[in-house]
Design a protein around this motif. Structure first.
Motif, mmCIF file in Angstrom:
data_model
loop_
_atom_site.group_PDB
_atom_site.id
_atom_site.type_symbol
_atom_site.label_atom_id
_atom_site.label_comp_id
_atom_site.label_asym_id
_atom_site.label_seq_id
_atom_site.Cartn_x
_atom_site.Cartn_y
_atom_site.Cartn_z
ATOM 1 N N LEU A 1 31.155 49.701 27.787
ATOM 2 C CA LEU A 1 31.659 48.603 28.628
ATOM 3 C C LEU A 1 30.711 47.396 28.607
ATOM 4 O O LEU A 1 31.058 46.334 29.121
ATOM 5 N N THR B 1 45.700 58.743 48.111
ATOM 6 C CA THR B 1 44.481 57.923 48.093
ATOM 7 C C THR B 1 44.658 56.733 47.158
ATOM 8 O O THR B 1 44.268 55.605 47.477
ATOM 9 N N LEU C 1 38.883 50.718 40.206
ATOM 10 C CA LEU C 1 38.362 49.791 41.221
ATOM 11 C C LEU C 1 37.129 49.058 40.699
ATOM 12 O O LEU C 1 36.915 47.880 41.017
ATOM 13 N N ALA C 2 36.331 49.753 39.899
ATOM 14 C CA ALA C 2 35.093 49.144 39.389
ATOM 15 C C ALA C 2 35.365 48.169 38.253
ATOM 16 O O ALA C 2 34.567 47.266 38.022
ATOM 17 N N GLN C 3 36.454 48.363 37.531
ATOM 18 C CA GLN C 3 36.768 47.543 36.348
ATOM 19 C C GLN C 3 38.180 46.962 36.489
ATOM 20 O O GLN C 3 39.084 47.299 35.719
ATOM 21 N N GLY D 1 38.203 55.499 40.860
ATOM 22 C CA GLY D 1 36.887 54.852 40.974
ATOM 23 C C GLY D 1 36.643 53.897 39.820
ATOM 24 O O GLY D 1 36.109 52.792 39.999
ATOM 25 N N LEU D 2 37.050 54.313 38.628
ATOM 26 C CA LEU D 2 36.890 53.469 37.442
ATOM 27 C C LEU D 2 37.760 52.224 37.539
ATOM 28 O O LEU D 2 37.310 51.105 37.240
ATOM 29 N N PRO E 1 41.026 60.962 40.920
ATOM 30 C CA PRO E 1 39.954 60.241 41.614
ATOM 31 C C PRO E 1 38.966 59.558 40.661
ATOM 32 O O PRO E 1 38.500 58.449 40.954
ATOM 33 N N VAL E 2 38.640 60.182 39.530
ATOM 34 C CA VAL E 2 37.756 59.523 38.564
ATOM 35 C C VAL E 2 38.424 58.235 38.069
ATOM 36 O O VAL E 2 37.793 57.173 38.010
ATOM 37 N N GLN F 1 45.025 52.385 47.979
ATOM 38 C CA GLN F 1 44.186 51.349 47.354
ATOM 39 C C GLN F 1 45.000 50.376 46.516
ATOM 40 O O GLN F 1 44.557 49.258 46.247
#
Lengths: 175, 185
Positions: B184, B83, B58-60, B55-56, B51-52, B87
């Motif tokens: 980043l 999950t 999707l964000a990047q 999320g990363l 999951p980490v 996505q």
């Protein structure tokens, strides 16, 4: 009387999430969050991420923050019990910002006795883990409360839960 | 194959790769290759590595993200594979370093030794690009795929049940978080 049917508050809550630049919305479905989930899923600026269990939300939103995005978690009160270690050992250990919008079962007109024990445990469990816990029982309080908790979480890198009371949402009918 | 050699091979010439490691052996494996801010090591939260990484990723979306975790850690959060599949993050790869053991707690057999096929579970969850790699030559060939934006992908690396010496990266989660975000830009 089911005030969850009152037009407007899920839309207003969605507007709050947009105003706070929330980009990732992790959720475990719940009737109380039904409209908000639909609005987030339809929003091209949001990743609406269905989770198989609530503790994935701590990971998802931690990863989102690592990558520079803000998130929120939509879940039901019984799910609080599913994410205890992730809240402690990931969210709090790393001081990731987190806001959980928790729809309550088992506290106001509940018809399922299996929901009552976890409902009683929600606030003490979350407070023991160091989260700020606030309640909303009236629709007119929801926007301000969620906006305040989101702003505080992102600016201070802290975790909070907003409990949406069963009185606000209406009890599920068993018949 | 030897786990440290396998992880070092995956991370050779890593370029922009962002790495999330699962608690326990894979955190020591990634640290052994060399500590750097674009590594986010989990020291806790067992089951949360994927999951980490999601999320990363999707964000990047323009950077490749690699989750390296162990078979026990993966099994604890195995629902997260569904999950991820839902996505379909093209920039996410998940690699399980599978020694079929819980190496940090005394080497008890994991479900991977008792009939569970992790690559099959990932495929059944909807991650169709899912393979099991048995030797270092195949791992070296696989490395380029970590940088291709055609994921999500999943690989199991079958490694020997050994426990090489711990290599400890910084253990303060707040420090790891802040330096990762700063890296980043």
């Amino acid at each position: 009387m089911n005030s969850a049917a009152t037009p407007g508050w899920p839309s207003r809550l969605h507007a709050v999430l947009r105003a706070q630049a929330v980009r990732q919305v992790g959720y475990v479905p719940d009737a109380g969050h039904r409209q908000l989930i639909e609005l987030c899923r339809a929003d091209p600026d949001m990743h609406a991420v269905p989770l198989t269990t609530e503790e994935e939300g701590m990971g998802l939103l931690g990863g989102a923050w690592l990558g520079g995005q803000r998130g929120v978690l939509l879940m039901q009160s019984s799910g609080v019990g599913n994410c205890v270690n992730a809240l402690a050992s990931l969210t709090q250990a790393c001081r990731f910002p987190l806001v959980m919008l928790v729809t309550m079962r088992g506290e106001w007109g509940e018809g399922n006795p299996w929901q009552l024990p976890m409902a009683r445990a929600v606030t003490p469990v979350l407070e023991t883990l160091g989260l700020r816990v606030v309640r909303v029982d009236h629709a007119e309080e929801i926007e301000d409360t969620v906006a305040a908790m989101l702003a505080m979480a992102y600016t201070t890198e802290s975790a909070a839960a907003v409990l949406l009371g069963q009185r606000l949402l209406g009890a599920k009918v068993f018949q | 194959m030897e786990r440290r050699a396998a992880v070092a091979s995956l991370l050779a010439a890593r370029g922009p790769l962002l790495v999330v490691s699962g608690l326990g052996g894979t955190t020591w494996d990634v640290a052994a290759v060399g500590d750097e801010p674009r590594n986010f090591y989990l020291w806790g939260g067992m089951g949360c590595a994927v999951p980490v990484g999601l999320g990363l990723a999707l964000a990047q979306p323009s950077r490749p993200v690699l989750v390296i975790t162990g078979d026990g850690e993966m099994l604890m959060g195995v629902g997260s594979l569904a999950t991820v599949a839902a996505q379909r993050p093209a920039n996410l790869a998940i690699v399980v370093v599978d020694n079929e053991r819980y190496g940090e707690t005394g080497g008890q057999l994991s479900h991977a030794a008792l009939g569970a096929d992790l690559a099959g579970m990932a495929r059944a969850a909807g991650i169709t690009d899912s393979v099991t790699l048995e030797d270092l030559a195949t791992v070296a060939q696989y490395r380029a795929r970590l940088h291709e934006a055609s994921g999500p992908r999943f690989a199991v690396l079958k490694v020997a049940p050994e426990s090489p010496p711990m290599v400890l990266p910084p253990r303060d989660g707040v420090l790891l978080k802040q330096r990762f975000r700063a890296s980043l830009g």
